[in-house]
Design a protein around this motif. Structure first.
Motif, PDB file in Angstrom:
ATOM      1  N   CYS A  99       2.796   4.352  11.369  1.00 32.23           N
ATOM      2  CA  CYS A  99       3.095   5.751  11.733  1.00 32.23           C
ATOM      3  C   CYS A  99       1.857   6.420  12.314  1.00 32.23           C
ATOM      4  O   CYS A  99       1.979   7.310  13.145  1.00 32.23           O
ATOM      5  CB  CYS A  99       3.613   6.504  10.517  1.00 32.23           C
ATOM      6  SG  CYS A  99       2.544   6.369   9.083  1.00 32.23           S
TER       7      CYS A  99
ATOM      8  N   ARG B 134       0.221   4.077  -2.663  1.00 28.20           N
ATOM      9  CA  ARG B 134      -0.216   5.401  -2.201  1.00 28.20           C
ATOM     10  C   ARG B 134       0.615   6.509  -2.869  1.00 28.20           C
ATOM     11  O   ARG B 134       0.100   7.572  -3.210  1.00 28.20           O
ATOM     12  CB  ARG B 134      -0.028   5.459  -0.677  1.00 28.20           C
ATOM     13  CG  ARG B 134      -0.798   6.561   0.003  1.00 28.20           C
ATOM     14  CD  ARG B 134      -0.623   6.487   1.508  1.00 28.20           C
ATOM     15  NE  ARG B 134       0.709   6.884   1.904  1.00 28.20           N
ATOM     16  CZ  ARG B 134       1.294   6.566   3.058  1.00 28.20           C
ATOM     17  NH1 ARG B 134       0.656   5.836   3.961  1.00 28.20           N
ATOM     18  NH2 ARG B 134       2.506   6.963   3.337  1.00 28.20           N
TER      19      ARG B 134
ATOM     20  N   SER C 283      -5.532   6.367   6.317  1.00 27.85           N
ATOM     21  CA  SER C 283      -5.401   7.092   5.054  1.00 27.85           C
ATOM     22  C   SER C 283      -6.565   6.708   4.163  1.00 27.85           C
ATOM     23  O   SER C 283      -7.160   5.638   4.315  1.00 27.85           O
ATOM     24  CB  SER C 283      -4.072   6.764   4.382  1.00 27.85           C
ATOM     25  OG  SER C 283      -4.021   5.402   4.033  1.00 27.85           O
TER      26      SER C 283
ATOM     27  N   TRP D 204       0.809  -1.222   0.000  1.00 19.63           N
ATOM     28  CA  TRP D 204       0.000   0.000   0.000  1.00 19.63           C
ATOM     29  C   TRP D 204       0.842   1.273   0.000  1.00 19.63           C
ATOM     30  O   TRP D 204       0.540   2.236  -0.695  1.00 19.63           O
ATOM     31  CB  TRP D 204      -0.990  -0.010   1.172  1.00 19.63           C
ATOM     32  CG  TRP D 204      -1.613   1.327   1.417  1.00 19.63           C
ATOM     33  CD1 TRP D 204      -1.504   2.090   2.541  1.00 19.63           C
ATOM     34  CD2 TRP D 204      -2.436   2.087   0.506  1.00 19.63           C
ATOM     35  NE1 TRP D 204      -2.192   3.266   2.388  1.00 19.63           N
ATOM     36  CE2 TRP D 204      -2.772   3.297   1.151  1.00 19.63           C
ATOM     37  CE3 TRP D 204      -2.899   1.875  -0.797  1.00 19.63           C
ATOM     38  CZ2 TRP D 204      -3.560   4.286   0.563  1.00 19.63           C
ATOM     39  CZ3 TRP D 204      -3.680   2.860  -1.397  1.00 19.63           C
ATOM     40  CH2 TRP D 204      -4.007   4.038  -0.729  1.00 19.63           C
TER      41      TRP D 204
HETATM   42  O1  LIG Z   1       3.360   3.963   8.687  1.00 23.83           O
HETATM   43  C1  LIG Z   1       2.382   4.554   8.127  1.00 23.83           C
HETATM   44  C2  LIG Z   1       1.200   3.772   7.846  1.00 23.83           C
HETATM   45  C3  LIG Z   1       0.153   4.457   7.023  1.00 23.83           C
HETATM   46  C4  LIG Z   1      -0.792   3.440   6.546  1.00 23.83           C
HETATM   47  C5  LIG Z   1      -1.868   4.024   5.709  1.00 23.83           C
HETATM   48  O2  LIG Z   1      -1.606   4.682   4.703  1.00 23.83           O
HETATM   49  O3  LIG Z   1      -3.045   3.775   6.003  1.00 23.83           O
END
Ligand SMILES: O=CCCCC(=O)O
Length: 454
Positions: free
Chosen positions: A262, A139, A419, A135
Protein backbone atom coordinates in the motif's frame (compact mmCIF):
# COMPACT_ATOMS: atom_id res chain seq x y z
CA UNK A 1 -15.60 -25.06 0.88
CA UNK A 2 -11.88 -24.77 1.45
CA UNK A 3 -8.99 -22.33 1.55
CA UNK A 4 -6.21 -23.11 -0.87
CA UNK A 5 -2.53 -22.55 -0.39
CA UNK A 6 -1.19 -22.15 -3.95
CA UNK A 7 2.48 -21.75 -4.84
CA UNK A 8 2.66 -18.55 -6.98
CA UNK A 9 5.79 -19.78 -8.76
CA UNK A 10 4.30 -23.01 -10.05
CA UNK A 11 0.58 -22.43 -9.66
CA UNK A 12 0.42 -25.79 -7.85
CA UNK A 13 -1.86 -26.27 -4.84
CA UNK A 14 0.30 -26.95 -1.77
CA UNK A 15 -2.48 -27.69 0.69
CA UNK A 16 -6.15 -27.03 1.28
CA UNK A 17 -7.99 -26.30 4.50
CA UNK A 18 -11.69 -26.69 5.16
CA UNK A 19 -13.64 -23.54 5.95
CA UNK A 20 -15.12 -23.59 9.45
CA UNK A 21 -18.80 -24.18 10.12
CA UNK A 22 -20.82 -21.75 12.24
CA UNK A 23 -20.64 -23.90 15.38
CA UNK A 24 -16.81 -23.90 15.36
CA UNK A 25 -16.76 -20.12 14.98
CA UNK A 26 -19.19 -19.84 17.85
CA UNK A 27 -17.08 -22.04 20.14
CA UNK A 28 -13.89 -20.13 19.40
CA UNK A 29 -15.50 -16.71 19.90
CA UNK A 30 -16.81 -17.91 23.26
CA UNK A 31 -13.34 -19.15 24.27
CA UNK A 32 -11.60 -15.96 23.19
CA UNK A 33 -14.15 -13.77 24.94
CA UNK A 34 -13.70 -15.70 28.14
CA UNK A 35 -9.86 -15.64 27.86
CA UNK A 36 -10.02 -11.84 27.56
CA UNK A 37 -11.22 -11.50 31.16
CA UNK A 38 -8.06 -13.07 32.58
CA UNK A 39 -5.79 -11.39 30.03
CA UNK A 40 -7.12 -7.94 30.97
CA UNK A 41 -6.50 -8.66 34.65
CA UNK A 42 -2.78 -9.11 34.07
CA UNK A 43 -0.59 -6.06 34.47
CA UNK A 44 0.98 -4.54 31.36
CA UNK A 45 4.35 -5.82 32.64
CA UNK A 46 2.98 -9.37 32.86
CA UNK A 47 1.63 -9.16 29.33
CA UNK A 48 5.01 -7.83 28.22
CA UNK A 49 6.66 -11.09 29.31
CA UNK A 50 4.56 -13.00 26.78
CA UNK A 51 5.12 -10.39 24.08
CA UNK A 52 8.90 -10.66 24.52
CA UNK A 53 8.60 -14.44 24.31
CA UNK A 54 6.74 -14.02 21.03
CA UNK A 55 9.60 -11.88 19.74
CA UNK A 56 11.90 -14.76 20.73
CA UNK A 57 9.80 -17.27 18.78
CA UNK A 58 10.03 -15.06 15.69
CA UNK A 59 13.82 -14.90 16.04
CA UNK A 60 14.14 -18.63 16.60
CA UNK A 61 11.78 -19.69 13.83
CA UNK A 62 12.81 -16.92 11.44
CA UNK A 63 13.78 -19.17 8.60
CA UNK A 64 10.77 -21.52 8.83
CA UNK A 65 8.35 -18.62 8.78
CA UNK A 66 10.21 -16.84 5.99
CA UNK A 67 10.04 -19.97 3.80
CA UNK A 68 6.35 -20.27 4.56
CA UNK A 69 5.72 -16.69 3.43
CA UNK A 70 7.69 -17.18 0.23
CA UNK A 71 5.95 -20.47 -0.51
CA UNK A 72 2.49 -19.00 -0.09
CA UNK A 73 2.72 -15.49 -1.53
CA UNK A 74 5.97 -15.55 -3.45
CA UNK A 75 8.04 -12.69 -2.05
CA UNK A 76 11.81 -12.84 -2.08
CA UNK A 77 13.08 -14.99 0.77
CA UNK A 78 15.37 -12.18 1.95
CA UNK A 79 12.35 -9.86 2.15
CA UNK A 80 10.42 -12.53 4.04
CA UNK A 81 13.27 -12.83 6.56
CA UNK A 82 13.24 -9.05 7.02
CA UNK A 83 9.48 -9.25 7.61
CA UNK A 84 9.96 -11.74 10.45
CA UNK A 85 12.71 -9.55 11.95
CA UNK A 86 10.28 -6.65 11.93
CA UNK A 87 7.69 -8.77 13.76
CA UNK A 88 10.23 -9.46 16.51
CA UNK A 89 11.04 -5.75 16.72
CA UNK A 90 7.34 -4.81 16.89
CA UNK A 91 6.71 -7.26 19.74
CA UNK A 92 9.74 -6.07 21.70
CA UNK A 93 8.86 -2.44 21.08
CA UNK A 94 5.34 -2.71 22.49
CA UNK A 95 6.53 -4.94 25.34
CA UNK A 96 8.91 -2.16 26.32
CA UNK A 97 6.73 0.90 25.77
CA UNK A 98 3.14 -0.18 26.50
CA UNK A 99 3.36 0.65 30.20
CA UNK A 100 4.36 4.24 29.39
CA UNK A 101 1.77 4.59 26.62
CA UNK A 102 -1.01 3.22 28.85
CA UNK A 103 -0.03 4.83 32.14
CA UNK A 104 -2.77 6.64 34.05
CA UNK A 105 -2.81 10.39 33.40
CA UNK A 106 -3.56 12.64 36.31
CA UNK A 107 -5.48 15.74 35.20
CA UNK A 108 -6.12 18.75 37.41
CA UNK A 109 -9.85 19.60 37.54
CA UNK A 110 -12.49 20.50 40.11
CA UNK A 111 -12.17 16.97 41.57
CA UNK A 112 -9.92 16.11 44.48
CA UNK A 113 -8.39 13.66 42.05
CA UNK A 114 -9.19 13.10 38.40
CA UNK A 115 -7.45 10.92 35.93
CA UNK A 116 -7.64 9.16 32.59
CA UNK A 117 -7.16 5.40 32.52
CA UNK A 118 -6.74 3.25 29.41
CA UNK A 119 -8.64 -0.04 29.49
CA UNK A 120 -9.13 -2.76 26.88
CA UNK A 121 -12.27 -2.92 24.77
CA UNK A 122 -12.52 -6.75 24.59
CA UNK A 123 -11.88 -8.93 21.56
CA UNK A 124 -10.57 -7.36 18.37
CA UNK A 125 -11.17 -8.89 14.95
CA UNK A 126 -8.13 -8.35 12.70
CA UNK A 127 -8.85 -8.77 8.97
CA UNK A 128 -5.49 -8.95 7.28
CA UNK A 129 -4.04 -9.08 3.75
CA UNK A 130 -1.53 -11.43 2.17
CA UNK A 131 1.22 -8.97 1.16
CA UNK A 132 3.00 -8.89 4.54
CA UNK A 133 1.21 -11.88 6.02
CA UNK A 134 3.06 -11.88 9.37
CA UNK A 135 3.92 -8.21 9.88
CA UNK A 136 0.51 -6.72 9.13
CA UNK A 137 -1.02 -8.90 11.83
CA UNK A 138 1.70 -8.12 14.38
CA UNK A 139 1.45 -4.41 13.55
CA UNK A 140 -2.21 -4.53 14.66
CA UNK A 141 -2.17 -7.26 17.31
CA UNK A 142 0.94 -6.47 19.37
CA UNK A 143 -0.27 -3.06 20.62
CA UNK A 144 -3.90 -4.18 20.93
CA UNK A 145 -2.94 -7.21 23.02
CA UNK A 146 -0.54 -5.24 25.19
CA UNK A 147 -3.56 -3.07 26.01
CA UNK A 148 -5.40 -6.18 27.27
CA UNK A 149 -7.51 -7.06 24.25
CA UNK A 150 -7.67 -10.57 22.85
CA UNK A 151 -7.51 -11.05 19.09
CA UNK A 152 -9.13 -13.19 16.43
CA UNK A 153 -7.58 -13.18 12.98
CA UNK A 154 -9.35 -13.53 9.64
CA UNK A 155 -6.48 -13.75 7.20
CA UNK A 156 -6.50 -13.47 3.40
CA UNK A 157 -7.70 -16.67 1.79
CA UNK A 158 -4.41 -17.28 -0.07
CA UNK A 159 -2.21 -17.44 3.07
CA UNK A 160 -3.90 -20.06 5.27
CA UNK A 161 -0.62 -21.66 6.33
CA UNK A 162 0.75 -18.30 7.48
CA UNK A 163 -2.52 -17.72 9.37
CA UNK A 164 -2.15 -21.01 11.22
CA UNK A 165 1.57 -20.48 11.83
CA UNK A 166 0.76 -17.16 13.54
CA UNK A 167 -1.60 -18.92 15.95
CA UNK A 168 1.07 -21.52 16.59
CA UNK A 169 3.65 -18.78 17.28
CA UNK A 170 1.47 -17.26 20.03
CA UNK A 171 0.98 -20.74 21.49
CA UNK A 172 4.70 -21.47 21.37
CA UNK A 173 5.38 -18.13 23.10
CA UNK A 174 3.24 -19.37 26.01
CA UNK A 175 0.36 -16.91 25.71
CA UNK A 176 -2.63 -17.96 27.84
CA UNK A 177 -4.96 -20.24 25.84
CA UNK A 178 -7.35 -18.50 23.44
CA UNK A 179 -5.89 -15.02 23.78
CA UNK A 180 -5.05 -15.20 20.06
CA UNK A 181 -6.93 -17.40 17.60
CA UNK A 182 -7.00 -17.76 13.84
CA UNK A 183 -10.44 -18.19 12.29
CA UNK A 184 -10.54 -20.20 9.06
CA UNK A 185 -13.43 -18.29 7.54
CA UNK A 186 -14.50 -16.57 4.34
CA UNK A 187 -15.04 -12.83 3.84
CA UNK A 188 -18.82 -13.40 4.06
CA UNK A 189 -18.45 -15.19 7.38
CA UNK A 190 -16.26 -12.32 8.61
CA UNK A 191 -19.25 -10.00 8.13
CA UNK A 192 -21.20 -12.12 10.61
CA UNK A 193 -18.25 -12.14 13.01
CA UNK A 194 -18.06 -8.32 12.97
CA UNK A 195 -21.71 -8.23 13.96
CA UNK A 196 -21.24 -10.79 16.75
CA UNK A 197 -21.67 -9.24 20.19
CA UNK A 198 -18.48 -10.92 21.40
CA UNK A 199 -16.43 -8.80 19.02
CA UNK A 200 -15.76 -5.32 20.39
CA UNK A 201 -13.95 -3.75 17.47
CA UNK A 202 -12.40 -4.47 14.10
CA UNK A 203 -9.27 -3.48 12.25
CA UNK A 204 -8.79 -4.06 8.55
CA UNK A 205 -5.80 -3.74 6.29
CA UNK A 206 -6.99 -4.31 2.75
CA UNK A 207 -8.70 -2.94 -0.31
CA UNK A 208 -11.01 0.05 -0.45
CA UNK A 209 -13.92 -2.20 -1.38
CA UNK A 210 -13.30 -4.31 1.74
CA UNK A 211 -12.92 -1.11 3.78
CA UNK A 212 -16.33 0.17 2.71
CA UNK A 213 -17.96 -3.14 3.65
CA UNK A 214 -16.24 -3.42 7.02
CA UNK A 215 -16.99 0.21 7.92
CA UNK A 216 -20.64 -0.26 6.94
CA UNK A 217 -21.12 -3.35 9.07
CA UNK A 218 -19.09 -1.97 11.99
CA UNK A 219 -21.17 1.21 11.75
CA UNK A 220 -24.43 -0.70 11.75
CA UNK A 221 -23.34 -2.38 14.97
CA UNK A 222 -21.72 0.75 16.43
CA UNK A 223 -18.28 -0.80 16.67
CA UNK A 224 -15.03 1.04 16.49
CA UNK A 225 -12.95 0.28 13.40
CA UNK A 226 -9.55 1.21 12.03
CA UNK A 227 -9.07 0.99 8.28
CA UNK A 228 -5.70 0.86 6.55
CA UNK A 229 -6.55 0.78 2.85
CA UNK A 230 -4.97 1.39 -0.53
CA UNK A 231 -2.59 4.10 -1.60
CA UNK A 232 -1.12 5.77 -4.65
CA UNK A 233 1.86 7.39 -3.00
CA UNK A 234 3.53 10.29 -4.83
CA UNK A 235 7.34 10.27 -5.03
CA UNK A 236 8.22 13.88 -5.83
CA UNK A 237 11.64 14.55 -7.34
CA UNK A 238 12.66 18.22 -7.27
CA UNK A 239 15.25 19.90 -9.50
CA UNK A 240 17.93 19.88 -6.76
CA UNK A 241 17.63 16.16 -5.83
CA UNK A 242 20.70 13.91 -5.78
CA UNK A 243 19.56 11.92 -8.80
CA UNK A 244 21.87 8.95 -8.43
CA UNK A 245 20.75 8.33 -4.85
CA UNK A 246 17.12 9.17 -5.57
CA UNK A 247 16.82 6.84 -8.56
CA UNK A 248 18.29 3.93 -6.56
CA UNK A 249 15.85 4.59 -3.71
CA UNK A 250 13.01 4.91 -6.23
CA UNK A 251 13.65 1.40 -7.53
CA UNK A 252 13.40 0.03 -3.99
CA UNK A 253 10.34 2.16 -3.27
CA UNK A 254 8.51 0.79 -6.30
CA UNK A 255 9.71 -2.79 -6.73
CA UNK A 256 10.21 -4.12 -3.20
CA UNK A 257 7.69 -6.80 -2.32
CA UNK A 258 7.13 -6.94 -6.10
CA UNK A 259 5.39 -3.58 -5.85
CA UNK A 260 2.60 -5.13 -3.81
CA UNK A 261 2.47 -2.68 -0.96
CA UNK A 262 0.00 0.00 0.00
CA UNK A 263 2.92 2.36 0.69
CA UNK A 264 4.95 1.59 -2.41
CA UNK A 265 5.84 4.69 -4.44
CA UNK A 266 3.30 4.60 -7.24
CA UNK A 267 3.36 8.00 -8.96
CA UNK A 268 6.82 9.45 -9.67
CA UNK A 269 6.21 13.18 -10.02
CA UNK A 270 9.23 14.70 -11.73
CA UNK A 271 9.95 18.37 -12.37
CA UNK A 272 10.84 18.91 -16.02
CA UNK A 273 14.41 20.00 -15.28
CA UNK A 274 15.43 16.51 -14.09
CA UNK A 275 12.73 14.29 -15.61
CA UNK A 276 14.71 12.90 -18.57
CA UNK A 277 17.79 12.13 -16.49
CA UNK A 278 15.74 10.54 -13.72
CA UNK A 279 13.76 8.32 -16.11
CA UNK A 280 16.97 7.23 -17.83
CA UNK A 281 18.66 6.27 -14.54
CA UNK A 282 15.54 4.59 -13.24
CA UNK A 283 15.26 2.59 -16.46
CA UNK A 284 18.89 1.54 -16.27
CA UNK A 285 18.51 0.31 -12.67
CA UNK A 286 15.24 -1.42 -13.51
CA UNK A 287 16.95 -3.33 -16.32
CA UNK A 288 19.26 -4.86 -13.70
CA UNK A 289 16.37 -6.53 -11.84
CA UNK A 290 16.30 -10.29 -12.28
CA UNK A 291 13.10 -12.36 -12.15
CA UNK A 292 13.44 -15.88 -10.87
CA UNK A 293 13.16 -18.23 -7.94
CA UNK A 294 12.45 -15.99 -4.92
CA UNK A 295 14.50 -18.26 -2.69
CA UNK A 296 17.71 -17.57 -4.59
CA UNK A 297 19.97 -14.75 -3.37
CA UNK A 298 20.57 -13.69 -6.96
CA UNK A 299 16.89 -13.12 -7.72
CA UNK A 300 15.77 -9.52 -7.28
CA UNK A 301 12.28 -9.75 -8.69
CA UNK A 302 9.77 -12.23 -7.30
CA UNK A 303 6.52 -13.43 -8.86
CA UNK A 304 3.35 -11.62 -7.94
CA UNK A 305 1.21 -13.35 -5.34
CA UNK A 306 -1.52 -14.54 -7.70
CA UNK A 307 -2.03 -14.83 -11.44
CA UNK A 308 -5.41 -13.06 -11.29
CA UNK A 309 -3.76 -10.03 -9.61
CA UNK A 310 -1.08 -10.00 -12.29
CA UNK A 311 -3.80 -10.02 -14.95
CA UNK A 312 -5.63 -7.10 -13.33
CA UNK A 313 -2.37 -5.11 -13.27
CA UNK A 314 -1.66 -5.92 -16.92
CA UNK A 315 -5.14 -4.72 -17.89
CA UNK A 316 -4.49 -1.42 -16.05
CA UNK A 317 -1.25 -1.02 -18.02
CA UNK A 318 -3.02 -1.70 -21.32
CA UNK A 319 -5.83 0.73 -20.56
CA UNK A 320 -3.27 3.40 -19.59
CA UNK A 321 -1.35 2.89 -22.83
CA UNK A 322 -4.57 3.15 -24.81
CA UNK A 323 -5.26 6.48 -23.11
CA UNK A 324 -1.93 8.14 -23.87
CA UNK A 325 0.72 6.80 -21.48
CA UNK A 326 3.93 5.71 -23.21
CA UNK A 327 5.77 2.46 -22.51
CA UNK A 328 9.43 2.86 -21.49
CA UNK A 329 9.97 -0.79 -20.64
CA UNK A 330 8.08 -3.94 -19.64
CA UNK A 331 4.32 -4.08 -20.03
CA UNK A 332 4.24 -7.84 -20.45
CA UNK A 333 3.96 -11.17 -18.68
CA UNK A 334 7.20 -13.08 -18.07
CA UNK A 335 7.44 -16.82 -18.81
CA UNK A 336 4.58 -19.25 -18.98
CA UNK A 337 4.57 -20.52 -15.41
CA UNK A 338 3.83 -18.53 -12.28
CA UNK A 339 2.57 -14.99 -11.72
CA UNK A 340 5.62 -13.14 -13.07
CA UNK A 341 5.29 -9.65 -14.54
CA UNK A 342 8.04 -7.63 -16.17
CA UNK A 343 9.11 -4.51 -14.26
CA UNK A 344 7.31 -1.79 -16.16
CA UNK A 345 7.76 1.95 -16.61
CA UNK A 346 5.00 4.14 -18.00
CA UNK A 347 5.85 7.73 -18.94
CA UNK A 348 3.74 10.80 -19.83
CA UNK A 349 1.06 9.78 -17.35
CA UNK A 350 -1.43 12.43 -16.25
CA UNK A 351 -4.73 12.66 -14.40
CA UNK A 352 -7.51 10.86 -16.25
CA UNK A 353 -5.25 7.91 -17.14
CA UNK A 354 -5.87 4.78 -15.02
CA UNK A 355 -2.19 4.59 -14.00
CA UNK A 356 -2.62 7.98 -12.31
CA UNK A 357 -6.14 7.62 -10.94
CA UNK A 358 -6.07 4.00 -9.73
CA UNK A 359 -3.82 2.08 -7.38
CA UNK A 360 -1.37 -0.13 -9.31
CA UNK A 361 -0.59 -3.01 -6.95
CA UNK A 362 2.45 -4.49 -8.66
CA UNK A 363 5.74 -3.69 -10.40
CA UNK A 364 4.66 -0.76 -12.56
CA UNK A 365 6.28 2.66 -12.12
CA UNK A 366 4.36 5.66 -13.36
CA UNK A 367 6.18 8.84 -14.45
CA UNK A 368 4.32 12.13 -14.26
CA UNK A 369 6.09 15.24 -15.54
CA UNK A 370 5.41 18.66 -14.05
CA UNK A 371 6.75 22.20 -14.55
CA UNK A 372 7.65 22.98 -10.96
CA UNK A 373 7.23 22.14 -7.27
CA UNK A 374 3.83 23.85 -7.06
CA UNK A 375 2.43 21.68 -9.84
CA UNK A 376 4.03 18.62 -8.21
CA UNK A 377 2.17 19.31 -4.95
CA UNK A 378 -1.09 19.90 -6.80
CA UNK A 379 -0.85 16.62 -8.71
CA UNK A 380 0.38 14.69 -5.67
CA UNK A 381 -2.83 15.74 -3.92
CA UNK A 382 -5.03 15.07 -6.96
CA UNK A 383 -5.72 11.52 -5.85
CA UNK A 384 -8.51 9.83 -3.95
CA UNK A 385 -5.81 8.27 -1.76
CA UNK A 386 -3.80 9.77 1.10
CA UNK A 387 -1.58 7.13 2.63
CA UNK A 388 2.08 8.04 2.15
CA UNK A 389 4.38 10.11 0.01
CA UNK A 390 7.95 11.27 -0.32
CA UNK A 391 9.86 14.35 -1.41
CA UNK A 392 13.42 14.23 -2.76
CA UNK A 393 15.58 17.35 -2.56
CA UNK A 394 18.97 18.48 -1.27
CA UNK A 395 17.18 21.29 0.60
CA UNK A 396 15.59 19.53 3.56
CA UNK A 397 13.90 22.70 4.83
CA UNK A 398 12.12 23.04 1.51
CA UNK A 399 11.44 19.27 1.60
CA UNK A 400 9.76 19.54 4.99
CA UNK A 401 7.71 22.55 3.89
CA UNK A 402 6.45 20.52 0.92
CA UNK A 403 5.85 17.45 3.11
CA UNK A 404 3.44 19.55 5.19
CA UNK A 405 1.42 20.34 2.05
CA UNK A 406 0.98 16.73 0.92
CA UNK A 407 -2.36 15.17 1.85
CA UNK A 408 -1.20 11.89 3.38
CA UNK A 409 -0.74 10.09 6.69
CA UNK A 410 3.06 9.94 6.31
CA UNK A 411 5.44 11.95 4.16
CA UNK A 412 9.14 11.20 4.10
CA UNK A 413 11.85 13.61 2.93
CA UNK A 414 14.74 11.81 1.20
CA UNK A 415 13.53 8.45 2.51
CA UNK A 416 11.45 5.52 1.28
CA UNK A 417 8.08 5.39 3.07
CA UNK A 418 7.97 2.59 5.62
CA UNK A 419 6.16 1.73 8.81
CA UNK A 420 8.04 1.97 12.09
CA UNK A 421 6.72 0.92 15.52
CA UNK A 422 7.80 4.31 16.92
CA UNK A 423 5.78 6.37 14.44
CA UNK A 424 2.04 6.46 13.72
CA UNK A 425 0.94 4.73 10.53
CA UNK A 426 -2.29 5.17 8.58
CA UNK A 427 -4.03 7.27 5.98
CA UNK A 428 -6.58 9.92 5.16
CA UNK A 429 -9.14 10.26 2.35
CA UNK A 430 -9.82 6.87 0.70
CA UNK A 431 -6.73 5.37 2.33
CA UNK A 432 -8.72 4.93 5.52
CA UNK A 433 -8.75 6.27 9.04
CA UNK A 434 -7.30 5.59 12.47
CA UNK A 435 -3.67 4.95 13.22
CA UNK A 436 -1.54 1.93 13.95
CA UNK A 437 1.78 1.77 15.82
CA UNK A 438 3.31 4.26 18.30
CA UNK A 439 1.25 5.50 21.24
CA UNK A 440 -1.44 6.66 18.81
CA UNK A 441 -1.91 3.05 17.64
CA UNK A 442 -2.06 1.46 21.08
CA UNK A 443 -4.77 3.93 22.08
CA UNK A 444 -7.11 3.04 19.19
CA UNK A 445 -8.57 0.00 20.91
CA UNK A 446 -8.89 1.17 24.48
CA UNK A 447 -11.60 2.74 26.56
CA UNK A 448 -10.18 6.16 27.39
CA UNK A 449 -11.92 6.38 30.72
CA UNK A 450 -12.26 9.44 32.93
CA UNK A 451 -12.22 8.72 36.66
CA UNK A 452 -13.38 11.66 38.80
CA UNK A 453 -13.09 11.55 42.58
CA UNK A 454 -14.86 14.23 44.65
O1 LIG B 1 0.20 -2.78 2.19
C1 LIG B 1 0.74 -2.13 3.14
C2 LIG B 1 2.10 -2.46 3.49
C3 LIG B 1 2.63 -1.80 4.73
C4 LIG B 1 3.86 -2.50 5.12
C5 LIG B 1 4.46 -1.92 6.35
O2 LIG B 1 3.82 -1.85 7.39
O3 LIG B 1 5.65 -1.58 6.32
Amino acid sequence: MSMLSINPITGQTIQFFPIWQADTIDTVLREVESAQVGWALLSVEQRAVYMRQLAGVFRQRRDDYAHLITDEMGKLLKEARAEIDKCAWGCDYFAEHASTYLADEIIVSDASRSLVVYQPLGTLLCIMPWNFPFWQLIRAAAPAMMAGNTVVLKHASNVPRCALALEEAFREAGFPANTFRTLMITANQAETVIADKRIAAVTLTGSNAAGRKVATIAGQHLKKCVLELGGSDPFIVLDDADLEFTAAQAVTARFQNMGQSCIAAKRFILVDAIADTFVQRFKMLTSELRSGDPKLETTTLAPMARADLRDILHAQVERSLAMGATLVTGGKLVGTEGAYYAPTILDQVRPGIPAFDEELFGPVAVMVRVKNAEEAIRLANQSPFGLGGSVWTRDVTRGEAIARQIQAGSVFVNGVVKSDPRLPFGGIKESGFGRELSYHGIREFVNIKTVWVG
